[in-house]
Design an enzyme around this catalytic site. Structure first.
Site, short mmCIF file in Angstrom:
data_model
loop_
_atom_site.label_atom_id
_atom_site.label_comp_id
_atom_site.label_asym_id
_atom_site.label_seq_id
_atom_site.Cartn_x
_atom_site.Cartn_y
_atom_site.Cartn_z
CE LYS A 1 -2.35 -1.12 4.04
NZ LYS A 1 -1.46 -2.14 3.98
NE ARG B 1 -4.44 -1.25 9.97
CZ ARG B 1 -2.96 -0.49 9.58
NH1 ARG B 1 -2.49 0.89 8.85
NH2 ARG B 1 -2.09 -1.69 9.72
NE ARG C 1 5.87 -0.24 9.96
CZ ARG C 1 4.63 -0.01 9.68
NH1 ARG C 1 5.05 -0.14 8.26
NH2 ARG C 1 4.22 -0.97 9.78
NE ARG D 1 2.48 -4.38 11.50
CZ ARG D 1 3.41 -4.06 10.34
NH1 ARG D 1 4.43 -4.97 10.64
NH2 ARG D 1 3.00 -3.80 9.50
NE ARG E 1 7.33 -2.96 5.82
CZ ARG E 1 5.90 -2.87 5.58
NH1 ARG E 1 5.53 -2.13 4.66
NH2 ARG E 1 5.27 -3.45 7.04
P1 AMP Z 1 1.15 0.94 9.00
O1 AMP Z 1 2.36 1.39 8.92
O2 AMP Z 1 -0.25 1.08 8.23
O3 AMP Z 1 1.22 -0.99 9.27
O4 AMP Z 1 0.54 1.08 10.12
C1 AMP Z 1 0.86 0.78 11.56
C2 AMP Z 1 0.69 0.52 13.37
O5 AMP Z 1 -0.31 1.60 13.35
C3 AMP Z 1 -0.64 -0.26 12.76
O6 AMP Z 1 -0.02 -1.88 13.67
C4 AMP Z 1 -1.41 -0.44 14.18
O7 AMP Z 1 -1.05 0.08 15.05
C5 AMP Z 1 -1.37 1.37 13.80
N1 AMP Z 1 -2.41 2.09 12.58
C6 AMP Z 1 -2.17 2.45 11.56
N2 AMP Z 1 -3.08 3.38 10.64
C7 AMP Z 1 -4.40 2.27 11.55
C8 AMP Z 1 -5.76 2.88 11.63
N3 AMP Z 1 -6.40 3.50 10.49
N4 AMP Z 1 -6.66 1.87 12.79
C9 AMP Z 1 -6.08 1.38 14.13
N5 AMP Z 1 -4.73 1.39 13.71
C10 AMP Z 1 -4.00 2.12 12.68
#
Ligand code: AMP
Length: 234
Positions: free
Chosen positions: A22, A97, A177, A188, A143
């Site tokens: 994404k 999400r 990360r 996750r 990554r």
């Molecule tokens: P990402 O970089 O999109 O994989 O997001 C990393 C982390 O941020 C996720 O594992 C969640 O803990 C938090 N996070 C990101 N987007 C959301 C969302 N829309 N709702 C809730 N938690 C989020």
């Protein structure tokens, strides 16, 4: 690809599990159409790094690979979407999400964010990136990102020229990360299955979900996404 910077595009929602690509695709669409990527993961990490109240509330939840609560995330998204750079459109990456976030977004687009000064469409173009499970694991564990310029690498598929260093002249050491560690990946993916899959179902039910095979080479995925956007605006 020539950059397009005049017409309204989207809003675009990119759905998909962690590691589906994404972020990578959102950056390419951002460059092509000149509209911002709104990544809730990036915004939350920024808040964690700055030590804001939101960051303090989100830090431990993110480290466990769970989702931050809807209220906090929706508030953060509202503030971001009110910025003037989103007027021509934007790409939501990692949001919505949960089913509640999807409902909240529809209401926001319907009532608050769609006025005459905003040429963007009220309903988002929802694109789901579907990726094979084993491929996902390789993408997440491989990554790396550059803390200086944000460039993303993958040690399995797109390694940097010099081991663990950014290709750009600053040559910053790449980072993994915190939540790409093996023990956090499973929670996750579980959060995705249990809380985010219903979002795809929600858009599917309302006839708005368009799936793209995210296993294809990166350029092909970008081409498909651009075609979907073009068809939508035709
Ligand atoms: P990402 O970089 O999109 O994989 O997001 C990393 C982390 O941020 C996720 O594992 C969640 O803990 C938090 N996070 C990101 N987007 C959301 C969302 N829309 N709702 C809730 N938690 C989020």
């Amino acid at each position: 690809m020539a950059q397009e910077t005049s017409r309204a595009v989207g809003p675009i929602v990119l759905l998909g599990p962690p590691g589906a690509g994404k972020g990578t695709q959102a950056k390419r669409i951002m460059e092509h159409y000149g509209i911002p990527q709104v990544s809730t993961g990036d915004l939350l990490r920024e808040n964690v790094n700055l030590g804001t109240e939101l960051g303090l509330a989100a830090k431990a939840v993110m480290a466990r690979g769970e989702l931050v609560c809807d209220d906090l995330v929706c508030n953060m998204v509202r503030q971001r979407l009110l910025q003037p750079d989103t007027k021509r459109g934007y790409i939501l990456d990692g949001f919505p999400r949960t089913a509640a976030q999807a409902g909240w977004l529809d209401a926001l687009l319907d009532h608050e964010l769609f006025d005459n000064s905003r040429p963007t469409r009220a309903w988002p173009i929802v694109i789901s990136l579907d990726v094979d499970y084993n491929q996902l694991l390789l993408r997440i564990t491989g990554r790396r990102s550059c803390p200086t310029c944000g460039r993303i690498y993958n040690v399995h598929f797109q390694p940097p020229r010099e081991d663990e260093r950014c290709d750009l002249p600053h040559g910053t050491k790449l980072e993994t990360r915190n939540d790409d560690r093996l023990e956090v990946i499973q929670p996750r993916l579980t959060a995705y299955q249990e809380q985010t899959r219903p979002v795809a179902d929600y858009y599917q039910r309302t006839g708005r979900l368009i799936s793209v095979n995210g296993d294809l080479p990166m350029d092909d995925v970008t081409d498909q996404i651009c075609r979907i956007i073009e068809d939508h605006h035709a």
